[in-house]
Design a protein around this motif. Structure first.
Motif, short mmCIF file in Angstrom:
data_model
loop_
_atom_site.label_atom_id
_atom_site.label_comp_id
_atom_site.label_asym_id
_atom_site.label_seq_id
_atom_site.Cartn_x
_atom_site.Cartn_y
_atom_site.Cartn_z
N PRO A 354 0.81 -1.23 0.00
CA PRO A 354 0.00 0.00 0.00
C PRO A 354 0.85 1.29 0.00
N TRP A 355 2.12 1.17 0.36
CA TRP A 355 2.99 2.36 0.32
C TRP A 355 3.67 2.51 -1.04
N ALA A 356 3.48 1.52 -1.91
CA ALA A 356 4.16 1.56 -3.21
C ALA A 356 3.38 2.43 -4.19
N SER A 357 3.03 3.61 -3.76
CA SER A 357 2.22 4.49 -4.60
C SER A 357 2.46 5.93 -4.20
N SER A 358 2.55 6.80 -5.19
CA SER A 358 2.66 8.23 -4.89
C SER A 358 1.27 8.85 -4.76
N LEU A 359 0.23 8.02 -4.83
CA LEU A 359 -1.15 8.48 -4.74
C LEU A 359 -1.49 9.48 -5.84
N CYS A 360 -0.95 9.24 -7.02
CA CYS A 360 -1.17 10.19 -8.11
C CYS A 360 -2.58 10.10 -8.67
N GLY A 361 -3.25 8.97 -8.44
CA GLY A 361 -4.66 8.89 -8.83
C GLY A 361 -4.91 8.45 -10.27
N ALA A 362 -3.85 8.14 -11.01
CA ALA A 362 -4.05 7.74 -12.41
C ALA A 362 -4.86 6.45 -12.51
N CYS A 363 -4.69 5.55 -11.54
CA CYS A 363 -5.40 4.27 -11.56
C CYS A 363 -6.91 4.45 -11.44
N TYR A 364 -7.31 5.30 -10.51
CA TYR A 364 -8.73 5.55 -10.27
C TYR A 364 -9.37 6.14 -11.52
N GLU A 365 -8.62 7.02 -12.17
CA GLU A 365 -9.14 7.71 -13.34
C GLU A 365 -9.48 6.73 -14.47
N VAL A 366 -8.70 5.66 -14.61
CA VAL A 366 -8.94 4.75 -15.73
C VAL A 366 -9.76 3.52 -15.34
N SER A 375 -7.88 5.86 -2.32
CA SER A 375 -8.50 5.91 -0.99
C SER A 375 -8.34 4.58 -0.25
N ILE A 376 -8.41 3.48 -0.99
CA ILE A 376 -8.22 2.18 -0.34
C ILE A 376 -6.77 2.02 0.10
N LEU A 377 -5.84 2.51 -0.70
CA LEU A 377 -4.42 2.47 -0.29
C LEU A 377 -4.24 3.20 1.03
N ILE A 378 -4.82 4.37 1.11
CA ILE A 378 -4.67 5.18 2.33
C ILE A 378 -5.30 4.46 3.52
N HIS A 379 -6.47 3.91 3.26
CA HIS A 379 -7.17 3.17 4.32
C HIS A 379 -6.31 1.99 4.82
N LEU A 380 -5.71 1.27 3.87
CA LEU A 380 -4.91 0.10 4.26
C LEU A 380 -3.64 0.51 5.00
N ARG A 381 -3.07 1.65 4.63
CA ARG A 381 -1.88 2.11 5.37
C ARG A 381 -2.22 2.28 6.85
N SER A 382 -3.35 2.89 7.11
CA SER A 382 -3.74 3.07 8.51
C SER A 382 -4.03 1.73 9.18
N THR C 181 5.59 10.98 1.96
CA THR C 181 6.64 10.10 2.48
C THR C 181 7.07 9.04 1.45
N PHE C 182 6.29 8.92 0.37
CA PHE C 182 6.69 8.02 -0.72
C PHE C 182 8.11 8.33 -1.19
N ALA C 183 8.45 9.63 -1.22
CA ALA C 183 9.75 10.06 -1.74
C ALA C 183 10.91 9.47 -0.95
N VAL C 184 10.69 9.18 0.33
CA VAL C 184 11.78 8.56 1.10
C VAL C 184 11.55 7.06 1.32
N LYS C 185 10.27 6.66 1.36
CA LYS C 185 10.02 5.23 1.59
C LYS C 185 10.29 4.40 0.36
N ASN C 186 10.02 4.96 -0.79
CA ASN C 186 10.33 4.28 -2.03
C ASN C 186 11.24 5.18 -2.85
N ALA C 187 12.37 5.49 -2.24
CA ALA C 187 13.26 6.50 -2.80
C ALA C 187 13.73 6.16 -4.20
#
Ligand code: SF4
Lengths: 466, 219, 246
Positions: A354-366, A375-382, C181-187
């Motif tokens: 779930p942290w392997a994302s910059s949350l850019c939102g391109a996935c949701y858009e397509v 939003s699910i990524l953020i939810h899972l991080r917590s 934090t992505f910038a440092v966690k997945n640098a």
């Protein structure tokens, strides 16, 4: 907790051939998908209909599964229930052995990849032959899939030619023309199709109302596997059920354009139980839980089950584009894998995803069924921070706690600003820190300058001005 | 407890937040609103539909020709000639008028084995419905279509489509296909010859299914 | 219009120029701007890093500060912070089950705007009377683009700036790789994304790269400085606030 994804990604990012292959392929398909979607005037309405169909289905999944079972049984099929991977593998193996066969032809299926069916069958001396071109490339190369639709996306034509020359007899003169490579696969598999006693498939959709199973494909290997053998075994995740036959009119508009950017994929096969004198004489449907009920239990993460596996989210993902699929170490890479893998495994695998994302939102858009992946990524991080293990470790938890305290009171916040300025002043030149810093910040300053707290904050300027 | 009971129990437990009286499925006529009301019917006339269908199939590199119903025999003979096909396998209920002279015909009765089917130059069938927007033909094992293997193993598939069988979009096709699905007949949607995008995501025509598709629109 | 500025913690602490320019611009356009001093942060970093409980507390303070009948609009020089309020607050407070807070958020959401969308869509202004004699390229930040859907509002504003030469950025919609934090966690991945973005920026030959988010500019700018690329990053507000006289 270890950041497995970051560790794996480091190797992949450094592989420039891999990055070029994936960049090339994903950029091609992105442009084509956009075109294919742009010519559908009611695309947004279709997406919303797709989302609602899936949502309603999940919220009443028990009823639809029971109806599916009734319909399939009435049409002459046999329904099996598998709580987890091992159950499903055992059921399929028993059926193949029961049919007196030692081998089966398979059409590409993520569910069977997820449960490791081929390996389990091999352990019983049964050979499962993948017949999808990309799966064949992966199988012959003893490689791992790296994309849900095009498992060999990380290989370019030159690499595939080398593989075929090496592993397919009689192809020493092969060129790297994709048409020739496809022809070589056709020749190799033809006899296998004609002699196979058992076929194994997945399912894109299963209609509860009619008991109809639906698979989409391009090459014709799906048609071969589902019509020529005497026995057909379909393994499907329980989330693939659709209540009504009419639901397919939505899904069959959404899926091809989103996945291969075609108006329609070359072949879509639908069958219902067994048909006398036409196709297999026996049909078995294996309904797999395999963690899906765990996903269902989280109302904020449940929508991950709506996925129709089009792979559009992988193709637009800037992270996937740099790492490819292997770094995800899951059957499901990319954005969908990041929300599905940890949930399916009950947070025993893929917790760094779930942290392997910059949350850019391109996935949701397509996403054709509008899964709000960010939003699910953020939810899972917590959830992972709370339930499994402070992902960022004690240092991060402490820092976040302190910052949260500072942000909660303006007085504290202003003191923190001044403290930060004092701390960074010796390192600051022209408002930036160019020196490499220790710890987590070092991963920033290794390649970027870091802005220093300003000599005058905005609020100081404001106070001055009044 | 059986796996079945276990799974259904887990599903019910997972859905504790869902009210019992919630509608179980989404139904267009009942539930569609401005956000989800996609087009269910097109507005093109038959002539425009045939033209659009021909155009879309052409993009998949299927060959499309048109013929008067009375002239189907010669049109099919011409299609065979284009591919040098001299032996065709056909379903038993294929209309007599389609059987062009100069071609060897063989009915799939009793059912031929897979090797025999593979040996024919081509297969000739009709279809159940055709979708103009996507360039798709759909077979439903109904009249003049035979069983599925027939159109799968020979390398050439010649398919005759009546103009009245062409609909505009996917939803209209599903409406027409529902009775066949309800009675348990298999459906095959075909959009061009077999293809793959598995190498560098670039489409290549011709893998396991028929590599050549000839469509004759009868008007 | 009575506008409350949410300057954002990043701009307040690290890039005050973006906040100052926003004030100067809005006042030049004849609006009354206030700066509620009790504001701090929107809580985005906490939420996105997986600290929902902290984020909720911060959101609570934010709402307390800005849910004020005297305010017609809350404007921030940041796409992602506004997206946090508009896109994430409703779900965040709903999960907390606090009805009063939910009602306050419902009032706040339709009144909270990112600067460029506020100028173009709410005030209906495209030409803000700015003068900026530089070659500029524009990077559409992910949250302004996909969550707020600001569309071409920033580009329309830039096109109306006198003496400014706007140069299109290749693969503009690609993420710069910041992601908090992505910038440092997945640098490594972040760095690869940044490298592609910087290459595209340098290929434009622009002197300035602009955007509507200070945080993305901090990432891109930090990379460009390290490479001594000779391209500066400047927040859109600062370009729009520049005039011939200044
Ligand atoms: S999550 Fe959406 S975009 Fe991604 S594969 Fe599934 S359906 Fe496609």
């Amino acid at each position: 907790m270890r950041n497995e994804f970051a560790e794996a990604a480091r190797h992949e990012v450094a592989n420039s051939q891999l990055r070029a292959n994936i960049r090339n392929a994903t950029h091609t398909i992105r442009a084509k998908r956009e075109e294919a979607v742009a010519e559908v005037p009611d695309w947004e309405q279709l997406r919303e209909a797709g989302r609602r169909i899936k949502e309603r289905t999940m919220r009443n999944l028990d009823r639809h599964l029971e109806q599916l079972e009734r319909s399939v049984t009435a049409a002459g099929g046999v329904v099996h229930w598998a709580t987890e991977a091992a159950d499903a593998n055992r059921i399929v193996g028993d059926l193949i052995v029961g049919a007196g066969a030692r081998e089966a032809v398979k059409v590409k299926s993520l569910a069977t990849d997820e449960i490791g069916l081929n390996r389990a069958l091999a352990a019983r001396g049964i050979e499962a032959r993948e017949t999808d071109l990309a799966e064949l490339i992966v199988q012959l190369g003893e490689d791992r899939p790296s994309h849900i639709l095009v498992p060999a996306i990380h290989r370019n034509r030159g690499e595939i030619r080398e593989l075929f020359r090496r592993t397919l007899p009689g192809n020493e003169q092969l060129t790297d023309d994709p048409a020739e490579l496809a022809e070589a696969a056709r020749r190799f598999l033809r006899e296998k199709f004609l002699s196979a006693k058992v076929g194994v498939s997945g399912a894109n959709f299963a209609v509860a109302e009619t008991g109809t199973i639906c698979i989409l494909e391009s090459e014709g290997n799906g048609r071969m596997c589902t019509t020529l053998p005497e026995v057909l075994i379909t393994v499907m995740g329980i989330e693939k059920v659709l209540p009504r036959f009419a639901d397919l009119e939505v899904m069959l508009q959404l899926l091809p354009r989103s996945s291969t950017a075609e108006r329609m994929n070359p072949y879509t096969s639908l069958w219902t139980g067994v048909t006398p004198e036409d196709g297999p004489r026996e049909f078995h449907l294996v309904l797999l839980d395999g963690g899906r009920t765990k996903v269902l239990g989280d109302a904020d993460g449940r929508a991950a089950l709506h996925c129709i596996r089009c792979s559009a989210c992988l193709n637009v993902c800037p992270v996937y584009e740099r790492t490819g699929g292997h770094a995800y170490e899951s059957t499901y890479p990319g954005p969908i894998g990041a929300i599905l893998t940890p949930q399916l495994t009950g947070f025993t695998q893929g917790n760094s995803l779930p942290w392997a994302s910059s949350l850019c939102g391109a996935c949701y858009e397509v996403c054709p069924v509008k899964i709000d992946i960010p939003s699910i990524l953020i939810h899972l991080r917590s959830r992972i921070n709370r339930e499994v293990d402070g992902y960022g470790g004690g240092g991060e938890r402490l820092a976040m706690g302190l910052l949260a305290r500072a942000f909660a009171r303006p007085g504290r916040y202003e003191r923190a600003q001044r403290f930060g300025r004092w701390l960074s002043r010796p390192l600051t030149r022209e408002g930036w820190i160019s020196r490499r810093l220790p710890g987590a910040l070092g991963r920033w300053t290794d390649v970027r300058d870091l802005p220093a707290p300003s000599a005058e904050t905005f609020r100081e300027w404001w106070a001055q001005r009044r | 407890m059986s796996s079945r009971e276990l799974i259904l129990g887990r599903v019910r437990a997972a859905l504790a937040d869902v009210a019992d009286d919630e509608p179980a499925s989404w139904i267009y006529d009942r539930d569609a609103d401005e956000h989800s009301r996609y087009a269910r019917a097109g507005s093109r006339d038959p002539e425009a539909l045939a033209a659009l269908f021909a155009d879309r199939c052409g993009e998949y590199r299927a060959t499309v020709t048109r013929a008067e119903r009375a002239g189907l025999g010669p049109a099919i003979a011409a299609a065979c000639a284009r591919h040098g096909a001299s032996s065709l396998v056909v379903p038993t209920d294929l209309p007599e008028a389609w059987r062009a002279p100069g071609v060897e015909w063989r009915e799939d009765h009793p059912s031929l084995d897979v090797h025999a089917l593979s040996g024919f130059d081509g297969a000739l069938t009709g279809c159940a419905v055709a979708i103009a927007l996507t360039g798709t033909i759909v077979l439903d094992a109904g009249e003049a279509q035979g069983r599925r293997a027939l159109t799968l193993l020979p390398d050439l598939h010649i398919c005759v489509i009546g103009e009245e069988q062409i609909v505009e979009g996917v939803p209209e096709a599903f409406e027409r296909l529902a009775p066949a699905a309800r009675s348990g007949r298999p459906l095959t949607f075909i959009s061009g010859p077999s293809a793959t995008s598995d190498i560098e995501l670039k489409r290549v025509e011709g893998v396991h299914g028929p590599r050549r598709l000839e469509i004759v629109i009868a008007g | 219009m009575r506008i409350a500025l949410f300057t954002t913690c990043v701009a307040d602490t690290l890039f005050p120029g973006a906040g100052i320019a926003t004030v100067e611009l809005l006042e030049r356009l004849g609006h009354q701007v206030s700066f509620p001093r009790a504001q701090t942060c929107c809580g985005q970093m906490h939420l996105n890093s997986g600290y929902e409980a902290h984020a909720l507390n911060i959101a609570r303070s934010f709402v307390e500060v800005f849910d004020d009948a005297e305010i017609d609009a809350v404007v921030a020089p940041s796409g992602s912070c506004v997206a946090m309020v508009r896109d994430q607050y409703p779900g965040l407070v709903a999960r907390a089950g606090d009805l009063r807070l939910q009602a306050a958020v419902a009032r706040l959401v339709p009144r909270t705007f990112e600067l460029s969308e506020f100028l173009v869509n709410e005030l209906g202004i495209v030409d803000v009377g700015a003068y900026y004699p530089h070659r500029v390229t524009y990077h559409p930040t992910c949250h302004s683009l996909r969550l707020l859907r600001v569309g071409d509002a920033p580009l329309r504003l830039l096109r109306a700036v006198r003496a400014l030469t706007l140069i299109a950025l290749d693969d503009a919609q690609g993420c710069c790789g910041f992601g908090g934090t992505f910038a440092v966690k997945n640098a490594d991945v972040s760095t690869a994304m940044l490298a592609d973005k910087m290459r595209a920026i340098q290929a434009t030959g622009a002197e300035v790269c602009t955007a509507v988010d200070s945080s993305c500019l901090m990432h891109i700018g930090g990379g460009l400085r390290r490479e001594r690329a000779g391209v500066r990053v400047v927040h859109l507000a600062e370009i729009l606030a520049s005039t011939e006289a200044a």
